[in-house]
Design a protein around this motif. Sequence first.
Motif, PDB file in Angstrom:
ATOM      1  N   LYS A 100       0.361  -1.442   0.022  1.00  0.00           N
ATOM      2  CA  LYS A 100       0.010  -0.231   0.181  1.00  0.00           C
ATOM      3  C   LYS A 100       0.888   0.967  -0.271  1.00  0.00           C
ATOM      4  O   LYS A 100       0.666   2.446  -0.474  1.00  0.00           O
ATOM      5  CB  LYS A 100      -0.960  -0.263   1.457  1.00  0.00           C
ATOM      6  N   ALA A 101       1.978   0.946   0.834  1.00  0.00           N
ATOM      7  CA  ALA A 101       3.132   2.078   0.740  1.00  0.00           C
ATOM      8  C   ALA A 101       3.327   2.845  -0.452  1.00  0.00           C
ATOM      9  O   ALA A 101       3.379   3.576  -1.012  1.00  0.00           O
ATOM     10  CB  ALA A 101       4.085   2.239   2.190  1.00  0.00           C
ATOM     11  N   GLN A 102       4.015   1.358  -1.371  1.00  0.00           N
ATOM     12  CA  GLN A 102       5.036   2.028  -2.551  1.00  0.00           C
ATOM     13  C   GLN A 102       4.909   1.717  -3.126  1.00  0.00           C
ATOM     14  O   GLN A 102       4.939   2.192  -4.213  1.00  0.00           O
ATOM     15  CB  GLN A 102       6.129   0.570  -1.821  1.00  0.00           C
ATOM     16  N   GLU A 103       3.067   0.742  -3.961  1.00  0.00           N
ATOM     17  CA  GLU A 103       2.847   1.268  -5.091  1.00  0.00           C
ATOM     18  C   GLU A 103       2.281   2.558  -5.521  1.00  0.00           C
ATOM     19  O   GLU A 103       2.380   2.978  -6.792  1.00  0.00           O
ATOM     20  CB  GLU A 103       1.679   0.709  -5.122  1.00  0.00           C
ATOM     21  N   PRO A 104       1.844   4.245  -4.659  1.00  0.00           N
ATOM     22  CA  PRO A 104       1.310   4.762  -5.082  1.00  0.00           C
ATOM     23  C   PRO A 104       2.914   5.586  -5.055  1.00  0.00           C
ATOM     24  O   PRO A 104       3.089   6.297  -6.377  1.00  0.00           O
ATOM     25  CB  PRO A 104       1.102   5.542  -3.480  1.00  0.00           C
ATOM     26  N   GLU A 105       3.868   5.312  -4.441  1.00  0.00           N
ATOM     27  CA  GLU A 105       5.345   6.316  -4.451  1.00  0.00           C
ATOM     28  C   GLU A 105       6.176   5.756  -5.986  1.00  0.00           C
ATOM     29  O   GLU A 105       6.973   6.798  -6.543  1.00  0.00           O
ATOM     30  CB  GLU A 105       6.525   6.015  -3.874  1.00  0.00           C
ATOM     31  N   ILE A 106       5.792   4.745  -7.043  1.00  0.00           N
ATOM     32  CA  ILE A 106       6.315   3.845  -7.620  1.00  0.00           C
ATOM     33  C   ILE A 106       5.764   5.133  -8.610  1.00  0.00           C
ATOM     34  O   ILE A 106       6.343   5.368  -9.607  1.00  0.00           O
ATOM     35  CB  ILE A 106       6.302   2.525  -8.063  1.00  0.00           C
ATOM     36  N   ARG A 107       4.190   5.240  -8.175  1.00  0.00           N
ATOM     37  CA  ARG A 107       3.520   6.334  -9.423  1.00  0.00           C
ATOM     38  C   ARG A 107       3.858   7.189  -9.690  1.00  0.00           C
ATOM     39  O   ARG A 107       4.260   7.653 -10.913  1.00  0.00           O
ATOM     40  CB  ARG A 107       2.343   6.272  -9.632  1.00  0.00           C
ATOM     41  N   THR A 108       4.724   7.949  -8.269  1.00  0.00           N
ATOM     42  CA  THR A 108       4.910   9.172  -8.369  1.00  0.00           C
ATOM     43  C   THR A 108       6.421   9.711  -8.770  1.00  0.00           C
ATOM     44  O   THR A 108       6.981  10.669  -9.435  1.00  0.00           O
ATOM     45  CB  THR A 108       4.815   9.666  -7.041  1.00  0.00           C
TER      46      THR A 108
END
Length: 212
Positions: A100-108
């Motif tokens: 949950k934490a790292q998938e959005p950071e990959i997109r950012t």
Amino acid sequence: MTHNRPTLRRAAALVAAGTACLLLTACGGDGDSTTPTHGSHASASASASAPASAGRHNAADTAFAQGMIPHHRQAVEMAGLAPDRAGSAQVKKLAEDIEKAQEPEIRTLSGWLASWGEDVPAEGSTDHSGHTMGGMGGMMTAEDMDALKKAKGRAFDRAFLKMMIEHHEGAVDMARAEQSGGAHAPAKKMAGRIITSQSAEIDLMKQLLDRG
């Protein structure tokens, strides 16, 4: 001739008024030319520099984003193994939190690279060689990943925790390098969040390992 005098007077008055207006404008320009002109340049400069400042980045920012994307992808890949293999509910919850934490950071991170005109690491390009190119430490080898995929229950839990501790430590090092050398404020802010959250997860994983 008598009938033309009013017309001539009006014309002369208009010319005089126009001349006076021009003189006043010229005087006002001489007196304030520096201030308004400089002010308008300052405003234009400020408005032009605002988006440039917001998007300002350097080589450290690029290295951080290009390294953290495959690093996060591998963590997400590891976490994705937990639901079917982990024996501990705590390990399963930890893996879920990591995804949950790292998938959005990959997109950012990918969005930043695209906006900077820099290469975005391709999907599936995760390097399992274990090298630390660009400071990308803590990456698991292909053999590590194969072993994790074959493990079940308690064996998986312990292998997952040991590998993820090493993986997180690499991410924290990368984030610290970004904070000290980066120029892009949002990237440095993300680096701070990574340091805080993953350091806390490292502590939790060590506790889980100690409990056996």
